[in-house]
Each structure stands twice: as structure tokens, then as C-alpha cells.
Design an enzyme around this catalytic site. Structure first.
Site, PDB file in Angstrom:
ATOM      1  CG  ASP A 176       1.762  -3.317   5.054  1.00  0.00           C
ATOM      2  OD1 ASP A 176       2.614  -2.520   4.614  1.00  0.00           O
ATOM      3  OD2 ASP A 176       1.132  -3.115   6.105  1.00  0.00           O
ATOM      4  CE1 TYR A 236      -5.901  -0.140   1.143  1.00  0.00           C
ATOM      5  CE2 TYR A 236      -6.779   2.070   1.452  1.00  0.00           C
ATOM      6  CZ  TYR A 236      -5.720   1.224   1.180  1.00  0.00           C
ATOM      7  OH  TYR A 236      -4.474   1.757   0.937  1.00  0.00           O
TER       8      TYR A 236
END
Length: 249
Positions: free
Chosen positions: A52, A110
Site C-alpha cells: 500500500d 513482513y
């Protein structure tokens, strides 16, 4: 025609995410325009997945096809000469023509960075937490997320897939100076899953939730019972994993 697999890093601060979109500059758009300049024709770039706006990457993986007679190491140098400084190619390998940066993925890691003090140089790369945190409580809550679960409580309602079962292989909280680093490694992650898990764990750290509440949230399968979504700029796509057979020629 040859297929190249590249590992790239980027600072997502000034981008509207990875994937090309009508409004806003994206990482994919810059990569495709740069490769287009080199090839004198459009080049399609496929990534391992989307990130994003304002989200960073240490190890995003892409692939593209080229007819140029150029060694992978020379491709790295050429791209890094032409790309803006906030996008860097770390590695490039020639791979088999059936390699797919997106569909061959078997896992991802992540990391999410938060800091406990003001730092002008890290303001776009980590999230300031202005309140005290109980790290031991966070670690207890984190342990409940490891394993195979339905993560419906930890993704946005508009998540495209109906199957919200995912496996987290490893989850830990690392203390590094004044920063805390949440590290998650799993088979794959739902939209906003990492940010919602981190936001919820930070609430555990400040006493808004008990560690065992994480288990109850998983069982509820309801986004409304979990915590807030943490800001995007603390999140990094750290590494993408592929089968040994897809590592390169």
C-alpha cells in the site's frame, strides 16, 4: 527471450503503493517506465504482491522478460543508474521462462517498526509510540497468532478472498535500541493483516487488551473485536520465499 527475477528495496513514502493505478505514482509504474527506456518498448513487470501507499520493501521480488544481451549483474547496475534513489535493485538472476514472481510464492516475511523516542531521520520509516509498552505482555499475545488460524478478525471487511485461513510460522518482537520490530513469517497474509495485528498487539502492550484476548479475537472471526489498524509507514515487506527449484538458472 529471457526472464529476469529481481529483488528490490524501496522507500514507499512518496508512492501510492506498488501496483499501477490511475491516480498517484507507484513503484510498478516507475519500474516499467525505466525498463521501457532501456528496451525502447513497453516492458511488463510482475511483482510478488502489492504494498500500500507509504509501505516499504526490503525484499520485494519482480520478474520481467527481456531480449537484451545483458548479464544479470549489469542489469542491476543499469537499473540503479536510471531509477530514483528511493528504489534500488539488490539482486538480479536469470530464471526459467515459467517462473512467476506472484504465483510461485510459498511464503513471505513482513516486519513492522515502532520507536519509543522522537527521531527526525526515522519519521517516515517507523511509527512513534508516545506511551509506555509492556513488552512481556505483547510477546504473550503474539504467541497466540502463531499457527494456522482463520484471521477474519485481523483483516479488512472488503478482503477479496473468502478463505481467510492463513499460517504464521514465526512471530517475534525484537528490541533494537529505541525501536521495537515485529517480525512475522507465514504462508501469506490478508489485506491489512499485519497492520491490524500490530495495532492490536500495541493495545495489549498498553493494557487495553489482555494477551489471552488475542485467542478470543481469532475465535470470534469479527473485525470489530480487534484493535486499530497501525499506520502504513512502519510496515516493510522484508523477504519473499520461493521453492528451491525456482531460485534461478
Amino acid at each position: 527471450m529471457r526472464r529476469f527475477k529481481c529483488t528490490i528495496q524501496y522507500d514507499g513514502t512518496d508512492y501510492s503503493g506498488y501496483q499501477v493505478q490511475p491516480n498517484g505514482l507507484t513503484i510498478q509504474e516507475v519500474l516499467e517506465k525505466t525498463l521501457g527506456r532501456m528496451h525502447k518498448h513497453p516492458v511488463k513487470v510482475i511483482g510478488s504482491g502489492r504494498t500500500d501507499a507509504r509501505v516499504h520493501a526490503q525484499g520485494q521480488v519482480i520478474h520481467f522478460d527481456t531480449e537484451l544481451s545483458i548479464a544479470p549483474a549489469s542489469m542491476v547496475k543499469a537499473l540503479n543508474t536510471l531509477l530514483p534513489d528511493d528504489i534500488r535493485v539488490r539482486d538480479c538472476k536469470e530464471v526459467a521462462s515459467d517462473f512467476e514472481a506472484r504465483y510461485d510464492v510459498v511464503g513471505k516475511e513482513y516486519r513492522y517498526f515502532v520507536r519509543r523516542t522522537e527521531n527526525a531521520f526515522r519519521r517516515h520509516q517507523s511509527v512513534l509510540i508516545p506511551y509506555s509498552l509492556d513488552v512481556a505482555q505483547i510477546r504473550l499475545g503474539l504467541a497466540h497468532l502463531v499457527g494456522t488460524h482463520d484471521f477474519s478478525s485481523f483483516c479488512v471487511a472488503k478482503t477479496e478472498t473468502d478463505n481467510r485461513v492463513r499460517t504464521i510460522y514465526e512471530a517475534e518482537l525484537i528490541e533494537q535500541g529505541e525501536e521495537l520490530i515485529f517480525r512475522f513469517q507465514g504462508s501469506g497474509f490478508l489485506y491489512n493483516q499485519i497492520r491490524i495485528m500490530v495495532g492490536t498487539l500495541l493495545d495489549v502492550g498498553r493494557g487495553r487488551f489482555a494477551p489471552d484476548d488475542i485467542k478470543r479475537m481469532l475465535e470470534a472471526k469479527d473485525r470489530n473485536v480487534a484493535g486499530v489498524t497501525a499506520p502504513p509507514h512502519g510496515l516493510y515487506l522484508w523477504e519473499v520465499f520461493y521453492p528451491e527449484s525456482k531460485k534461478g538458472i
